[in-house]
Design a protein around this motif. Structure first.
Motif, PDB file in Angstrom:
ATOM      1  N   VAL A   1       0.856  -1.188   0.000  1.00  0.00           N
ATOM      2  CA  VAL A   1       0.000   0.000   0.000  1.00  0.00           C
ATOM      3  C   VAL A   1       0.896   1.245   0.000  1.00  0.00           C
ATOM      4  O   VAL A   1       1.908   1.284   0.705  1.00  0.00           O
ATOM      5  N   TRP A   2       0.513   2.234  -0.810  1.00  0.00           N
ATOM      6  CA  TRP A   2       1.272   3.488  -0.775  1.00  0.00           C
ATOM      7  C   TRP A   2       0.330   4.684  -0.733  1.00  0.00           C
ATOM      8  O   TRP A   2      -0.842   4.589  -1.063  1.00  0.00           O
ATOM      9  N   PHE A   3       0.882   5.827  -0.294  1.00  0.00           N
ATOM     10  CA  PHE A   3       0.077   7.041  -0.132  1.00  0.00           C
ATOM     11  C   PHE A   3       1.004   8.251  -0.117  1.00  0.00           C
ATOM     12  O   PHE A   3       2.224   8.126   0.075  1.00  0.00           O
ATOM     13  N   GLY A   4       0.419   9.440  -0.304  1.00  0.00           N
ATOM     14  CA  GLY A   4       1.225  10.658  -0.255  1.00  0.00           C
ATOM     15  C   GLY A   4       0.366  11.897  -0.442  1.00  0.00           C
ATOM     16  O   GLY A   4      -0.767  11.832  -0.929  1.00  0.00           O
ATOM     17  N   ALA A   5       0.907  13.051  -0.050  1.00  0.00           N
ATOM     18  CA  ALA A   5       0.185  14.322  -0.194  1.00  0.00           C
ATOM     19  C   ALA A   5       1.176  15.476  -0.149  1.00  0.00           C
ATOM     20  O   ALA A   5       2.277  15.358   0.403  1.00  0.00           O
ATOM     21  N   ILE A   6       0.778  16.604  -0.732  1.00  0.00           N
ATOM     22  CA  ILE A   6       1.544  17.836  -0.668  1.00  0.00           C
ATOM     23  C   ILE A   6       0.564  18.987  -0.458  1.00  0.00           C
ATOM     24  O   ILE A   6      -0.530  18.996  -1.045  1.00  0.00           O
ATOM     25  N   GLY A   7       0.914  19.918   0.391  1.00  0.00           N
ATOM     26  CA  GLY A   7       0.012  21.022   0.705  1.00  0.00           C
ATOM     27  C   GLY A   7       0.750  22.344   0.793  1.00  0.00           C
ATOM     28  O   GLY A   7       1.953  22.394   1.081  1.00  0.00           O
TER      29      GLY A   7
END
Length: 538
Positions: free
Chosen positions: A450-456
C-alpha cells in the motif's frame, strides 16, 4: 518585612516604572547575596539617586536610620536621576509606619521615641492623599489575590479545552450505489484536558471527551457509512452518542536535558510521543486541515497504551522510539501488553530554522477482525488487504517535512509505503471496491503493498493575524500490489480550506474537498465534501 517590601515595590513598579529598572543580569561568578535584594539599608542617603530638598526627606531619613524600614537594590540606587515623586515617598513612609506599628504591637514600644510618633503624624497628614491611594490599591490587589486563591481550580492542575462544532454534507452517489444517501448534519466534539505538573518539568494529562459525530451503535464514522468510503471523513469524527468518557491518559517526564519519556495506559497515539513534522496547527483537529486524510500522514494514526523515549541527539536532531499495545488493559488471551495487537515506532526528525524533515519506520501486528492499516483514510481494501478474518503484520516507512519560505507561505508534504503480510490462512471477506465484499481464500504468507502521499501549501496570517488559508493535493492509501486483490485505480484528494480567526479563542473554518475515483475505483461517482467548522479553544 515581606509586607514592607510588597508595599514599596507595588507603588514603585505601578506608578513610576521608569524609575525602577530591572536588576542586573546574574553573574555566574558573583556571590549568591548579590543575586537578590539586600536586607534593610541604614540611611536614605545611601540611595545615591535620592536628592532630599525639604524637611520631609530629612524626617524620613531619620526614621529609616533608626527603624530600618526601606529596602533597595544591591547597589543602593533607585536607578533614576531625579527626586522621588510624592507616591514614591509615600511608599517609603508607609513602610516606616508599618514598621513602627509592628514594634508597638510586639510590645517594644519603648524603642519608639515620642518625637518620632509626632513626626510620623505630621507626615501622615501631609501625605494623606497619597497614602490613601496607595493603601486602596494594595487592598484591592490583596482582595483580588484572595479571590483567585479561593476560586482557582488547583495549585498543580490546569484545564484547557477544545469544543468543535461542524455543519457538513457530501454530494455524490454512495459508493456502489445510485443515490446520494447523505444529508446536511450538525455535530460536535468536546475535549477537556486536565494537565498537572508535580515538578514543573513533567506533565500528566487526563482527557474527558464527548461528541456525536460517530454512529451511535458501533462508533463508526457516520459520514463514511453514508458515502461508503472513509475518504470523506472529517478529522474529528470519532466519538459517539454524547457519552462522556476518558479516552486518553498520558504522563511526560524528563530524566535529563536530552532524554525524556512518555507513558500512558490508554489513548496514546504516535502523535502523543512524537511530532507529525507538519507546520504549526496544520495537523490540529480544530484549527488545521479539516479532512482526516489531509491533516497528516496515516503512518502516525495508530496507538493504544505503552511508552516511548525521546532522545535529543543534538539540539536539532531528535530520535523517538516507542511501543504501543492495542489493548494493554485486557488480561485475556491475545490481548495485554505483549500478546495482542501492537505498533512500534522509530522516528528520526531534524528541525531547522525554516522547516523540518523526518524519516519514520513503524512495525505492527493486528489480530483478525481489527486490521486498519490505513487508519480509515484510504480504501476499505487498503485498511484490510486480507479481509476480516486474517491476522496481519505490517511494516511502514514514511517521510514527512515542511519548509517555510516566508512568514506568509509554507509548504509541507508526506508519503509512505506499507508492506502487509498475512499471518494465517482461510476464507475471508475482502472489499470489492464497490461497497461490497467477496469471499476469497488467503494463504499464510501472502503479501500486499500500500502506498500514499500528499503535498500542501498554506499561507499563515494572510487576510488577518491568525488566519490560515490552504490547499492540499494527495493520493489516499491504495493497494498497488497483492497476492489476493489490488485496487483498480488511483483515488485523488483535492482540498481547500480557510481558517478565519475571530479572536484568540474562536475560529471558523469553511472547507471543501473532492474525491476522484472514491475507493480507488473509477466506477464510483465523484464525492464532494463541504464543512463549516467552528472551534472554541479555552
Amino acid at each position: 518585612m515581606i509586607k514592607i517590601l510588597f508595599y514599596s515595590f507595588f507603588v514603585l513598579f505601578l506608578t513610576i516604572p521608569a524609575v525602577w529598572a530591572a536588576p542586573p543580569e546574574d553573574d555566574s561568578n558573583a556571590p549568591d547575596a548579590n543575586r537578590n535584594l539586600q536586607g534593610q539599608v541604614n540611611s536614605v542617603s545611601q540611595f545615591s539617586d535620592i536628592k532630599p530638598s525639604d524637611w520631609a526627606f530629612q524626617a524620613l531619613q531619620s526614621l529609616v536610620e533608626r527603624y530600618g524600614c526601606i529596602a533597595g537594590y544591591p547597589d543602593a540606587t533607585y536607578r533614576g536621576n531625579r527626586a522621588l515623586s510624592r507616591y514614591e515617598f509615600a511608599a517609603g513612609l508607609n513602610a516606616c509606619l508599618d514598621r513602627v506599628n509592628e514594634l508597638i504591637a510586639a510590645g517594644t514600644s519603648d524603642l519608639v521615641k515620642k518625637e518620632d510618633l509626632v513626626v510620623l503624624q505630621k507626615l501622615q497628614e501631609d501625605f494623606a492623599a497619597e497614602l490613601t491611594t496607595l493603601r486602596g490599591r494594595v487592598d484591592t490587589l490583596e482582595a483580588h489575590t484572595a479571590t483567585l486563591e479561593k476560586q482557582q481550580f488547583s495549585t498543580t492542575t490546569r484545564l484547557n479545552a477544545q469544543i468543535i462544532t461542524a455543519i457538513s454534507d457530501t454530494f455524490g452517489n454512495r459508493v456502489g450505489g445510485e443515490d446520494d444517501e447523505s444529508n446536511l448534519y450538525f455535530s460536535n466534539r468536546g475535549r477537556l484536558n486536565f494537565e498537572s505538573s508535580f515538578t514543573g518539568k513533567d506533565l500528566l494529562r487526563v482527557r474527558l471527551e464527548f461528541g456525536n459525530f460517530g454512529n451511535t451503535t458501533n462508533g463508526a464514522s457516520q459520514i463514511a457509512a453514508a458515502t461508503g468510503t472513509g475518504m470523506t471523513r472529517l478529522n474529528f469524527d470519532y466519538d459517539s452518542n454524547e457519552t462522556l468518557f476518558v479516552p486518553h491518559v498520558r504522563y511526560y517526564f524528563p530524566v535529563s536535558d536530552s532524554l525524556n519519556f512518555v507513558v500512558g495506559p490508554t489513548g496514546i497515539g504516535y502523535t502523543d510521543i512524537t511530532t507529525t513534522v507538519t507546520p504549526a496547527t496544520i495537523a490540529d483537529d480544530g484549527n488545521g486541515v479539516p479532512s482526516l486524510f489531509g491533516s497528516y500522514s496515516p503512518l502516525f494514526r495508530r496507538g493504544g497504551g505503552g511508552g516511548a523515549a525521546n532522545w535529543n541527539i543534538t539540539k536539532d536532531l531528535v530520535l523517538t522510539l516507542g511501543y504501543l499495545a492495542s489493548s494493554p488493559n485486557v488480561p485475556s488471551g491475545s490481548n495485554g501488553l505483549f500478546d495482542g495487537g501492537y505498533n512500534a515506532l522509530a522516528h528520526l526528525a531534524y528541525y531547522g530554522k525554516q522547516g523540518a524533515i523526518g524519516v519514520a519506520y513503524s512495525h505492527g501486528y493486528s489480530p483478525a477482525g481489527v486490521t486498519d492499516l490505513a487508519a480509515g483514510t484510504g480504501s476499505v481494501l487498503s485498511n484490510a488487504p486480507f479481509g476480516n478474518n486474517i491476522a496481519t503484520s505490517n511494516d511502514i516507512v514514511g517521510t514527512q517535512g515542511f519548509y517555510r519560505f516566508s512568514p506568509n507561505f509554507q509548504i509541507h508534504a508526506w508519503g509512505g509505503y506499507i508492506w502487509a503480510n498475512a499471518k494465517n490462512s482461510g476464507l475471508s471477506d475482502i472489499s470489492n471496491g464497490r461497497g461490497g465484499t467477496d469471499s476469497l481464500f488467503v494463504n499464510s504468507g501472502d503479501n500486499a503493498n500500500v502506498w500514499f502521499g500528499a503535498i500542501g501549501m498554506s499561507f499563515p496570517d494572510v487576510g488577518g493575524r491568525g488566519n490560515l488559508p490552504g490547499i492540499l493535493f494527495g493520493i489516499p492509501p491504495r493497494v498497488s500490489n497483492s497476492d489476493v486483490r489490488q485496487d483498480r485505480d488511483n483515488a485523488y484528494h483535492i482540498e481547500a480550506f480557510y481558517r478565519y480567526r475571530l479572536n484568540d479563542n474562536i475560529s471558523v473554518t469553511p472547507g471543501f474537498w473532492v474525491i476522484l475515483n472514491p475507493e480507488n475505483d473509477s466506477r464510483n461517482d465523484t464525492q464532494y465534501v463541504g464543512v463549516l467548522r467552528t472551534t472554541f479553544d479555552f
